[in-house]
Design an enzyme around this catalytic site. Sequence first.
Site, PDB file in Angstrom:
ATOM      1  N   CYS A  46      -4.063-103.785 -49.626  1.00  0.00           N
ATOM      2  CA  CYS A  46      -4.891-104.954 -49.319  1.00  0.00           C
ATOM      3  C   CYS A  46      -4.411-105.641 -48.041  1.00  0.00           C
ATOM      4  O   CYS A  46      -3.417-106.387 -48.062  1.00  0.00           O
ATOM      5  CB  CYS A  46      -4.869-105.940 -50.494  1.00  0.00           C
ATOM      6  SG  CYS A  46      -5.759-107.456 -50.137  1.00  0.00           S
TER       7      CYS A  46
ATOM      8  N   CYS B 206      -4.511-109.500 -48.144  1.00  0.00           N
ATOM      9  CA  CYS B 206      -3.454-110.134 -48.962  1.00  0.00           C
ATOM     10  C   CYS B 206      -2.092-110.038 -48.265  1.00  0.00           C
ATOM     11  O   CYS B 206      -1.326-110.991 -48.294  1.00  0.00           O
ATOM     12  CB  CYS B 206      -3.309-109.456 -50.322  1.00  0.00           C
ATOM     13  SG  CYS B 206      -4.834-108.963 -51.089  1.00  0.00           S
ATOM     14  N   ASP B 207      -1.786-108.883 -47.678  1.00  0.00           N
ATOM     15  CA  ASP B 207      -0.412-108.631 -47.226  1.00  0.00           C
ATOM     16  C   ASP B 207      -0.243-108.577 -45.709  1.00  0.00           C
ATOM     17  O   ASP B 207       0.879-108.487 -45.217  1.00  0.00           O
ATOM     18  CB  ASP B 207       0.092-107.292 -47.812  1.00  0.00           C
ATOM     19  CG  ASP B 207       0.087-107.326 -49.331  1.00  0.00           C
ATOM     20  OD1 ASP B 207       0.300-108.420 -49.888  1.00  0.00           O
ATOM     21  OD2 ASP B 207      -0.126-106.283 -49.951  1.00  0.00           O
TER      22      ASP B 207
END
Length: 306
Positions: free
Chosen positions: A134, A137-138
Site C-alpha cells: 500500500c 499507507c506506507d
Amino acid sequence: MVKKAKHALIILGAGPAGLTAALYAARYKLDFITIGRVAGGYMMEAHEVENFPGTGKISGPELSQKIFSQLKDLEHEPVRDDIQAIKKENGTIHLYGATEEYKTTHLILALGTERKQLNIPGEQEFLGKGVSYCATCDGFFFKEKTVAVIGGGDSALTAALYLGDVADKVYLIARKDELAGDPSWQEKIRTHKNIETVLGTNVKEICGNEKVEKIILDNGPGEIAVDGVFIEIGLTPSSALLDNLGVSRDEKNYIIVDSRQKTSIPGVWAAGDATTASNKLKQIVTACSEGAVAATDIFQEIKKQK
Ligand code: NDP
C-alpha cells in the site's frame, strides 16, 4: 456470543459497493445494518481518484468521507466488526462477528478483493521492513529514498506516481514489454522525472539484512539497490467467508451474480469488485452501481412480500 436483533437486510462490507447499498437502503427506509472491517475499503488507499463523475480530482479517503457524511445525514452509521463465519439455516442468515451474532433474511456481500502476492523469497521476510502492498499507507516512510513498484496495471501506475512525489527515485518494474494501465497515468509516468520504467522484467528475490536493500531481477540491470518494494500486481476476490455458505463462484473465485446482483443462494446478493458483474471492471463507479442495484432489488422483493 451476544445475539443481536434480526434485520431485514445486512450489508457486509463498507467499501464503495457496501456504502452505496447502505445509501439506497437508508433512503428506502429498510431495517438494515452495514458491517465493515475497514471503513471505506480499498478506496481509502487511493491517493487520487480522477475518474469518478462529478467530484473532479479527489483522494479516496476524501471520497469515503463524503459518502460517510451522506450516510450520517440519513442517520446511518456502519458497525465495525470482523465477521468470522456466515451460515444459512431455515431461511435465516447468521453472521458471526468477534463477539456478536447478527441475523437477517437478506444479505449483500460487498467483500471486495485482496492483494495478490508475488510469492518470491524475501517478500514475507521483509514485510513491514521495506516490503509493502500500500503506497498511500506506507509511502511516507520512503521520503527521499529509492523504491521499486512492481506491476503494470492501474494500481502500480498510481502507486508509482504517488511515490514519485515522495521518494527520490522510483523504479516501476513490469513483466510485460508495455504497461497495461490507464494511458493517462502512463503519460504522467513517462514525463515524471523521478520515475524510471523497467519493462519485460520479473523480480526474482528481495534481499537485505535488517531491512530491504536490493532486488534481484531476471533481466536488464540484474539487480537494483532499493530501500522499499511496493507490490501492486492485482487483486483477487476475498473468499474465505464464502466456503460454508456455498455461493457459486467462477474459476477465478469471483461470485457469480445475475443482472440484479443475486447470487446462487436465495436471500444473498453480492456487489463490488468480487463479483462477475460490470464485466469485472474494478472501479469505484462500478462498485457503487452494483451496490445500488442490489439494494433496490432487495427493496422491491421486500415490498412484494408485504
Ligand atoms: P491488474 O490485474 O489490472 O494488473 C496487474 C498487473 O500486475 C499487470 O501488469 C500484471 O502483469 C502484473 N502482474 C500480475 N502478476 C504478476 C507477477 N506475478 N509478477 C509480476 N507482475 C505481475 O491489477 P491492478 O491492481 O493494477 O488493478 C485492479 C483493478 O483496480 C483494475 O480494474 C484497475 O483499473 C482498478 N484500479 C483503479 C484505479 C483508479 O482508477 N484510480 C487505481 C488502482 C486500481 P501481466 O499483464 O503480465 O499479467
